[in-house]
Design an enzyme around this catalytic site. Structure first.
Site, short mmCIF file in Angstrom:
data_model
loop_
_atom_site.label_atom_id
_atom_site.label_comp_id
_atom_site.label_asym_id
_atom_site.label_seq_id
_atom_site.Cartn_x
_atom_site.Cartn_y
_atom_site.Cartn_z
CD GLN A 1 13.81 -27.64 -68.60
OE1 GLN A 1 15.11 -27.13 -68.15
NE2 GLN A 1 13.49 -27.01 -69.48
CB THR B 1 7.80 -30.08 -69.15
OG1 THR B 1 7.24 -30.44 -67.61
CG2 THR B 1 6.54 -29.53 -69.77
CE LYS C 1 16.96 -34.86 -55.77
NZ LYS C 1 18.13 -35.66 -54.98
CD GLU D 1 20.63 -24.07 -63.83
OE1 GLU D 1 21.76 -23.78 -64.36
OE2 GLU D 1 19.90 -23.71 -63.46
N GLY E 1 10.64 -21.31 -70.60
CA GLY E 1 10.67 -22.30 -71.45
C GLY E 1 10.68 -23.61 -70.71
#
Lengths: 739, 213, 327
Positions: free
Chosen positions: A639, A635, A702, A706, A470
């Site tokens: 995130q 994208t 990088k 998360e 995803g």
């Protein structure tokens, strides 16, 4: 480095390459392959959390219409690795004995699979599964971490840590100390875990499954069934979300493998939502104690962080819960400990921002508490303790634009308009609170192998086994390939998600762009070198005998330093080949070891709290992120939006709840385990520093998957405190805790 | 297992007063068998069950899916979602929870968005169903599909068909007047990747362009 | 799911007959709760009688009553001009429930017959007197955050999950049912029952009876001053922790009539009679609302995890009344 996406060949907001398949419903997920003769496997789960199966009656189920087999521990086929285990068991990603479905009569966790019923239709299998009857020798389960802290264990992956003087904070003029807890969080990807298994021969199997790592799945299956690599084919191009939950092989995959072997039929097993709570990993619950000492000017003089996290009785699963505490602030005296509390549950697993998310809730809440104790602005406090180099190991950062994140985020958010006094601000009759927090997440890179093939129709085929669950990796790899090759992005075909492709690391740990992206870059460069060499080696034309380094690739042409050009198609024609292929294994450089690599974020959150009902509404969010160079604006922003939704869930509503009397889940569905809905989400501004990291990889990127989550829940909690004057240290912040 | 005798003519749904399963249960043959030795009953029942389910437990179903008429024969316990996914191989409609708690299975029945996981297929007799596979016109994507791609209204893609079917209905219902209204009326579709922000952007844009369908 | 028979009679009478002669038969209309319960194995009817196409789906006003057919979809009722104008409280409550998709499936009759969402009721491995009489109540000493604070018994502390029913209880609706012996009317507040020793029974409906309509008296004062407040763990698509339906008939700064009901607090939609009695004839002030809320709570009892409702409900009552009255 540094030249990425300056050419019109590669737009930096490229739409997802698999977008059309996803919006038309033609993308096939693990349970959606039209396999001839496929049968349906439905699990029967234990009704107890701990004990032994006394009797297991499958007779009625076996007689039920359409049923071809009922597999249990009593009749399962022999499984080489389980029944004749080697003395040395390597390839362990966690300590302990992995769970083996249908292995024996022992029950380790609630709803443990005890049988697989296989029938020709889903309805018949489901009904027959309800006919399997078990009796048990029950034992009393322990599922409450707080009652079992005294049983905590150390783990290899969770060593005590100390730098400086552990007792330094005792003498600090300003000190805070508090306990924070985080609950079980369940990944709950929208697609439940599923596998469709076809044994093509007794020693050859094809598995359509849901994995973040086709190679890990392949290796686990090879190992378990004693098969050769080329005889285990894992397909997983489309994965309906994973977030860490598909980072290893789970019981439903093993059950499908065993069931297909037993029945001689292709078998598909798709978990029900209720089964997905305690079988395929989850974020462990934690109890954390933090104390921070500071001088009156805000300089931190000592941090102690003691964490307990849950695990199962059969494996020690350790995450990185205390890692942010080691590296985020420039504090000379830091000590951390992390213990595992075994509970009668299945083993937890990586869950988006694993460890850092729970740990940063405690750390960044504590820093906020310290700011009030100091009567200091929490942003100012963080700037005061900004670490110019990694305080954990003294290495320079590979790149660190956290200060810029603080500044740009605060400006966009209007942090200066915040009245520091709790309960001082209101909007439309609601209490208004502003909070902030920082995030830090390891920026890593692993070896990745990629092949690149220039084809006679002028297209570039790029292949690697990486997953795209995803984040948009397929799109990003396509961009990187186009950029590196100097070819129109529409002429790049990227293939992913199959174990037959060159090995790439699993898609977890926010390392896909850095690892596999480097692989793509290096493979294309290797291909160019090979093409140049072939052109140079061919006699009797413009490029003959030229040094390879004098041949370059620009604007879809191969150019020598005299300005002679040849198109990619013509080059292949000239060389009389249909295609040229290069494969390359890309590894982190040694230079990388000299630096400390992290992504950073600053979160600014505004909440509204209803004065009477105490409902909490997210009102406004700014996330400023240093994730190096952004490859794809679209994208990348997605995130961070996604992390914000996760963070909202973690902060305000998500909590896996067990009735500890039974050790059994009591909210294992989407009606009772709340994840945010659209109406929970407010406007988010995502700001990227978009500055390349010069060390980590050729693109300067990088990790991004998360970092948007790390610290976010604390920012919400800090905003709630600012709104209400109530410090909630036990997530989630449901309204009952504010009444 | 599906008898898909696809025809052009649509059978009118009418009263259905007794299934053939009921007939089977009442038939004397079964009663007679029950008086025979257990082993024989076992064998007979097992054999009978196999055939019985196929022949007797199914009921006729005439249903239009994405403009195509299907004459089917289904067990009453088959949901519309499982009929689509497992028998007709229209796997665009997703199973995210199977209990009406996530919206991934959203389809349109007679133009209204509903949850196919809680709809018995047999109850859709005579109705028109549109799934994600039927939204585009030939190779031309529906404006909502294009907007989802443009605004990155998805990540993993699993909730996406349900989101898009719901989004189209949201506009058709007149519930896309503001971001807040869109958010409320799209709250029956969970997205775990967290694409809500972009989903709202896609719907806002299609609505602004008068993108009724 | 067990294999079952499916019939689709074309009249209400035939439907009633079909149910009456078969002990394990059940009506199905929207299916949004029944199919869910069947998938869980909580109920296993051997025959489903599909009533979804019966002509019980009109909304009309006759005299002072609005009559809503039992098979009207929740979304149809919520969007109906007459309901939005005359019974906005009902429209609000309906729109607060479930999701747009479910509101397009669920019928008015089916909504009334929703079973509790108590997790112990749904889990066959857990004790539950409602599902399996005599097996015990898992929630009583278990995880009871969603559970009742009014009218519970030692047998059952489940709550009725509907939003619509809270509004109907407040609005003094009447339920029209057809049975083999003809039609009868049941006052809405008497339609659902308290658990007592027989929590397996949710309502006073007799076997074979079919809900055909609900009738709601119209009060223009209520239409001007009413509000449904739903408090839940997320902003939408969640069951109520508590909810309050309130309507005030205000004249000359005096509360002439008042209707108050709460959801998420009892085995049935909970009419707050003591609070209504207190407010009648008084002025709409915050202090009166506080006193009314206090009166409403006199019989409330917490069971541990749901103790917060003892504070949340009165707060929600006060907030709702203040918002309606604009004080």
């Amino acid at each position: 480095m540094g030249k990425f996406f300056e050419r019109p060949l590669v737009p930096d907001d490229l739409d997802r390459v698999e977008g059309k398949e996803k919006v038309t419903g033609t993308a096939s997920y693990a349970a959606e392959y039209d396999v001839p003769g496929v049968h349906y496997g439905v699990l029967v789960n234990s009704s107890i959390a701990k004990g032994k199966i006394s009797t297991l009656n499958t007779r009625e189920a076996e007689r039920s219409p359409g049923v071809v087999a009922v597999v249990t521990h009593l009749n399962r086929p022999k499984i080489p690795f389980w029944d004749n285990p080697p003395e040395q068991q390597d390839n362990k990603r966690v300590e302990g004995q992995e769970f083996r479905v249908f292995f024996d009569d022992t029950i380790y966790f609630d709803r443990q699979p005890i049988a697989l019923v296989i029938a020709d239709t889903f309805e018949r299998a489901t009904y027959a599964a309800s006919l399997v009857k078990a009796t048990y020798k029950k034992e009393s389960p322990s599922t409450n971490i707080k009652n079992n802290l005294d049983k905590a264990l150390t783990a290899k992956q969770a060593q005590d840590y100390s730098r400086g003087d552990k007792d330094a904070l005792k003498s600090a003029p300003v000190k805070i100390e508090a306990q924070y807890t985080t609950p079980f969080q369940v990944h709950n990807p929208m697609e439940t875990h599923a596998a469709t298994v076809v044994w093509d021969a007794p020693d050859k199997v094809t598995v359509y499954n849901k994995t973040q790592a086709t190679k890990i799945a392949q290796q686990d299956i090879m190992r378990t069934f004693g098969l050769k690599a080329e005889n285990v084919i894992v397909h997983s191009p489309y994965v309906g979300g994973a977030f860490g939950s598909s980072s290893r092989v789970w019981p439903e995959e093993m059950a499908a493998l065993i069931g297909a072997k037993k029945s001689g039929k292709p078998v598909k097993v798709m978990l029900r939502r209720d089964e997905a709570f305690n079988m395929v990993g989850y974020r462990p619950t934690s109890v954390q104690r933090i104390s921070i000492g500071a001088q009156s000017d805000g300089t931190m003089t000592g941090i102690n962080h003691e964490a307990f996290g849950s695990t199962s009785q059969y494996e020690k699963f350790a995450e990185r819960i205390v890692d942010p505490t080691k590296a985020l602030y420039n504090c000379a005296n830091v000590s951390t400990s992390y213990r595992l509390v075994p509970l009668d549950m299945s083993t937890p697993c990586w869950t988006r921002g694993p460890g850092e998310t729970s740990g940063s809730f405690a750390l960044e809440s504590a820093v906020d508490e310290l700011s009030y104790a100091l009567k200091m602005d929490p942003l100012e406090l963080r700037l005061k303790n900004f670490a110019e180099k990694d305080p954990d190991n003294g290495k320079p950062w590979s790149s660190n634009y956290l200060k810029e994140c603080y500044e740009s985020g605060a400006k966009k958010f209007g942090w200066k308009n915040r009245n520091p006094q709790p309960k001082s601000m209101q909007k439309d009759g609601w209490l208004l609170g502003m909070g902030m927090a920082a995030g830090i997440y390891h920026a890593g890179r692993s070896p990745a192998t990629v092949s690149a093939t220039l084809r006679s129709n002028g297209t570039l085929l790029v292949q690697t086994s990486v997953a795209d669950t995803g984040p948009g990796s397929a799109t990003i790899m396509t961009q990187i390939a186009a950029e590196a090759m100097s070819i129109d992005v529409r002429k790049v075909e990227f293939q992913w998600g199959h174990s037959t492709l060159p090995p790439a690391p699993g898609q977890f740990g926010s390392q896909t762009t850095a690892s596999t992206g480097s692989g793509v870059y290096d493979a294309v460069k290797a291909l160019q070198k090979k093409i140049a060499g072939m052109l140079s080696g061919k006699q009797g034309w413009a490029f003959s005998g030229l040094p390879v380094e004098d041949i370059s690739f620009a604007d879809e042409m191969i150019v020598d330093k005299n300005g002679d050009k040849v198109s990619y198609d013509d080059a292949l024609k000239e060389l009389s080949v249909k295609e040229i292929k290069a494969e390359f294994e890309s590894k982190p450089t040694e230079e990388r070891e000299q630096y400390s690599g992290y992504s950073f974020a600053a979160h600014f959150v505004e909440v509204l709290v209803h004065p009477e009902t105490k409902m909490v509404k997210m009102n406004r969010v700014v996330c400023a992120v240093d994730a190096g160079r952004v490859i794809n604006k679209k994208t990348a922003a997605s995130q961070v939006y996604g992390s914000m939704v996760w963070g909202t869930g973690i902060a305000l509503m998500e909590e896996g709840i067990l009735d500890h009397r039974y050790g059994r889940y009591v909210n294992n569905d989407f009606a009772n385990y709340h994840i945010p809905v659209n109406a929970d989400i407010c406007h988010v501004d995502v700001l990227f520093t978009d500055k390349p990291d010069p060390i980590l990889d050729p693109m300067g990127a990088k990790g991004l998957g998360e970092i948007g989550l790390v610290g976010f829940a604390a920012a919400v909690a800090n905003a709630v405190y600012h709104a209400t004057g109530k410090r909630v240290r036990d997530l989630p912040i449901t309204l009952d805790k504010l009444l | 297992m599906t008898n898909d005798n696809t025809q052009d003519k649509q059978e009118q749904p009418g009263e259905l007063l007794e299934t053939r399963r009921q007939f089977l249960k009442q038939s004397s043959a079964i009663t007679a068998i029950a008086l025979v030795a257990p082993a024989l009953v076992d064998a007979a029942e097992k054999k009978l069950d196999e055939k019985a389910a196929d022949i007797f437990e199914k009921v006729p179903l005439s249903i239009e899916i994405n403009g195509k008429q299907h004459q089917l024969s289904v067990e009453p316990r088959v949901t519309l979602l499982d009929l689509l996914r497992e028998q007709l191989h229209l796997t665009g409609s997703k199973k995210g929870c199977d209990y009406g708690q996530c919206g991934a299975c959203t389809v349109h029945v007679n133009g209204k968005r509903v949850l196919s996981c809680l709809s018995l297929a047999v109850m859709q007799d005579g109705k028109k169903v549109t799934t994600i596979e039927g939204l585009a016109t030939g190779s031309t994507l529906h404006p909502m599909q294009l907007a989802f791609i443009k605004h990155d209204g998805f990540q993993c893609g699993y909730c996406t068909p349900g989101q898009i079917m719901s989004a189209v209905a949201c506009i058709n219902e007149g519930h896309a007047g503001s971001d807040d209204e869109i958010r409320e009326h799209m709250s029956g579709n969970l997205c775990r990747c967290g694409a809500y922000h972009n989903i709202v952007a896609a719907i806002r844009e299609v609505n602004a362009k008068g993108g009724k369908s | 799911m067990i294999a079952f028979d499916y019939v689709r009679p074309n009249s209400a009478k035939a439907a009633v007959d079909a149910i009456t002669k078969d002990a394990s038969a059940q009506f199905i209309a929207g299916g949004s709760n029944l199919v869910d319960l069947m998938k869980h194995g909580v109920v296993a009817p051997q025959k489903l009688v599909d009533i979804s196409r019966l002509p019980l789906n009109s909304i009309e006003q006759s005299g002072n009553n609005i009559r809503i057919g039992a098979l009207c979809l929740n979304s149809e009722v919520a969007e109906h001009a007459l309901i939005k104008e005359k019974l906005p409280l009902l429209a609000q409550a309906l729109n607060a429930g479930a999701s747009p998709q479910i509101r397009n499936m669920a019928t008015v009759g089916g909504n009334m017959l929703q079973r509790t969402r108590c997790t112990y009721f749904y889990d066959l491995a857990m004790p539950c007197n409602k599902r399996q009489p005599g097996s015990g109540c898992g929630a009583l000493k278990g995880y009871n955050r969603m559970h009742a604070i009014f009218g519970a018994s030692n047998s059952c502390i489940a709550v009725h999950p509907s939003d619509m029913c809270v509004a109907l209880a407040a609005l003094d609706a009447t339920v029209i049912v057809a049975g083999s012996k003809g039609e009868r009317k049941i006052s809405f507040v008497d339609f659902h029952r308290l658990p007592g020793d027989t929590p397996e029974k949710d309502t006073h409906l007799q076997k074979g009876e079919l809900i055909t309509a609900v009738e709601i008296p119209v009060n223009d004062g209520f239409a001007k001053h009413s509000l449904y407040t739903k408090v839940r763990d997320r902003a939408s698509y969640a069951f109520a922790l508590v909810s309050v339906a309130a309507a005030l008939d205000l004249q000359n700064n005096t509360i002439q009539h008042v209707r108050l009901a709460a959801g998420g607090v009892a085995h049935k939609p909970w009419r707050l009679m003591a609070a209504e009695k207190y407010l009648k004839g008084k002025s709409p002030t915050e202090s009166n609302f506080k006193a009314a809320a206090e009166a409403a709570m006199s019989a409330a009892k917490g069971y541990g995890y749901n103790d917060f409702k003892l504070t949340l409900l009165p707060n929600t009552i006060i907030h709702t009344l203040k918002t309606i009255a604009g004080v």
